[in-house]
Design an enzyme around this catalytic site. Sequence first.
Site, PDB file in Angstrom:
ATOM      1  N   ASP A  62       0.841  -1.193   0.000  1.00  0.00           N
ATOM      2  CA  ASP A  62       0.000   0.000   0.000  1.00  0.00           C
ATOM      3  C   ASP A  62       0.881   1.249   0.000  1.00  0.00           C
ATOM      4  OD1 ASP A  62      -1.872   2.086   0.630  1.00  0.00           O
ATOM      5  OD2 ASP A  62      -3.207   0.573   1.466  1.00  0.00           O
ATOM      6  N   SER A 112      -7.004   4.329  -1.572  1.00  0.00           N
ATOM      7  CA  SER A 112      -6.763   2.888  -1.490  1.00  0.00           C
ATOM      8  C   SER A 112      -8.028   2.059  -1.640  1.00  0.00           C
ATOM      9  CB  SER A 112      -6.100   2.542  -0.147  1.00  0.00           C
ATOM     10  OG  SER A 112      -4.825   3.120  -0.050  1.00  0.00           O
ATOM     11  N   ASP A 336       2.039   2.674   3.586  1.00  0.00           N
ATOM     12  CA  ASP A 336       1.212   3.850   3.332  1.00  0.00           C
ATOM     13  C   ASP A 336       1.126   4.752   4.555  1.00  0.00           C
ATOM     14  OD1 ASP A 336      -0.964   5.231   1.656  1.00  0.00           O
ATOM     15  OD2 ASP A 336      -2.089   4.689   3.451  1.00  0.00           O
ATOM     16  N   ASP A 377      -1.101  -0.051  -4.815  1.00  0.00           N
ATOM     17  CA  ASP A 377      -2.364   0.585  -5.186  1.00  0.00           C
ATOM     18  C   ASP A 377      -2.145   1.994  -5.720  1.00  0.00           C
ATOM     19  OD1 ASP A 377      -1.458   1.314  -2.678  1.00  0.00           O
ATOM     20  OD2 ASP A 377      -3.393   1.103  -1.678  1.00  0.00           O
ATOM     21  N   HIS A 378      -1.134   2.667  -5.183  1.00  0.00           N
ATOM     22  CA  HIS A 378      -0.834   4.040  -5.571  1.00  0.00           C
ATOM     23  C   HIS A 378       0.543   4.399  -5.053  1.00  0.00           C
ATOM     24  CE1 HIS A 378      -1.436   5.107  -1.389  1.00  0.00           C
ATOM     25  NE2 HIS A 378      -2.588   4.436  -1.415  1.00  0.00           N
ATOM     26  N   HIS A 453      -1.174  11.049  -1.251  1.00  0.00           N
ATOM     27  CA  HIS A 453      -0.784  10.081  -2.282  1.00  0.00           C
ATOM     28  C   HIS A 453      -0.191  10.800  -3.483  1.00  0.00           C
ATOM     29  CE1 HIS A 453      -4.083   7.102  -0.720  1.00  0.00           C
ATOM     30  NE2 HIS A 453      -3.072   7.252   0.119  1.00  0.00           N
TER      31      HIS A 453
END
Length: 531
Positions: A62, A112, A336, A377-378, A453
């Site tokens: 993540d 997410s 994350d 995811d990013h 993000h």
Amino acid sequence: MKPALLIIVGFLGCCSSVPVFPEKEKDPKYWHDFAQKTLKKALTLQKLNTNTAKNIILFLGDGMGVPTVTAARILKGQMNGASGEESELEMDKFPFVALSKTYNTNAQVPDSAGTATAYLCGVKANEGTVGVSAAAVRSKCNTTSGNEVTSILKWAKDEGKSVGIVTTTRVNHATPSAAYAHCVDRDWFSDGEMPMEAIQSGCKDIAQQLITNIPDINVILGGGRKYMYPKNTPDMEYPNEPKHNGTRRDGRKLVEEWKQGKKKAHYVWNKAQLLNLDTNQVDYLLGLFEPSDMTYELERNVKMDPSLSEMVEVAIHILKRNPKGFFLLVEGGRIDHGHHEGKAKQALHETVQMDIAIGKAVALTNEYNTLTVVTADHSHVFSFGGYTHRGNSIFGLAPMVSDVDNKPFTSILYGNGPGYKLVKGERENVSTSDYNHNNYLAQSAVPLRLETHGGEDVAVFAKGPMAHLFHGVHEQNYIPHVMAYASCIGQNKDHCKKGSHDDSGISCRAPSRASPLIGILGLLSLIQLVC
């Protein structure tokens, strides 16, 4: 002396005036030979693995953007006494790499939840929603019904495979919840976080959906105890800390409900209980090791909480007993969180731990019949630079100062976040700070309570059956469709009718034309032997 393992002073945050590197790297032959060895290995990829994937493992870092992967590679090498740059992560060893476009249907820079819906359910979705299509609107309960989408976890379960979820966050966080829930708000962890209007309209909290939507998930490991128990129920590990008490308003005890009707079902809440299990006697396992998210690896109570690798090992031992195979989702979720908090050291150590878990999974499975995919995811607005010398500590200073205020800066910087700090109206002099501290807030350009993000593409690493289908640049929702195709689950199963695999995972399909080295007679003999 280890071969040119470099620059001890770099680990103190300083930089030598002349970078040090292995003597052999001065010889062009070293680089030519290295490249030729790599080329020969690449040429073997002509023989594509077109077997049916008996097993699928998806590792999701993540927030693990490409800069995070690179920095974690350097850190892992430095943790092992090397300079770091030339080191190799487990995911680096995967032969096929692609890029994934991460935007949500309503967001250029994604969250997410919408991304999890893409890489698990195969459809792009709105930010903040899990397991529903883009027709569903965040926090609008009445847009849920009719817009539910199913995940690859369910596709696998419908074909008789065992399925599991392992995460370092709470098990009802954004990433894992998209595997089993249909919810228009990722923050509805229990009914205690839901508006009464949504409850009265019939929407279900994510923790409840964990045990009801797909009640026979074989392995669930992570954090999130408090969302499973009635409000004010003391936590078994922290009974005197009210912030860890149960949150449910409906009075339900979901752990007990989960156990009902299951044989060989075990609930564990600490490391000893997990590692003492006889996995041959476990068909269902629920492990909740913290009231909310699990702690950062650098802060983990190693006696009470298992590592990500330990959870993965137990999960695979249980899941692989199914002769039809398994699907396993593994999330390194706190990468994350470290970035959001501006704590780069925490984030990168979490990334290293996920990479170690990848190595464990690879050791416990067979590339011949197991498709392993690693992605994110990013990304984040995380970077490192400043013309640092070879072997410089990844957490150290750049070898230069600002040409505006004449002050030093760390190699790691964030575009925004909580690390923005002024002292008497000027930028902080970081040389007076303990920038090697585990919780040091890396400097940021824009002050924010939480860093954001990033919107760039992320990498997809793949190995095993049909891994070559990950190539080039793809939409993120492409990922589960490839995994499903490889494993003959979900859609696109026509190609599976031509043959099937036995318990070893050996495919009875004819090999692709990309296997010219196999002679016709040898091919016929192989098909006759296996099928």
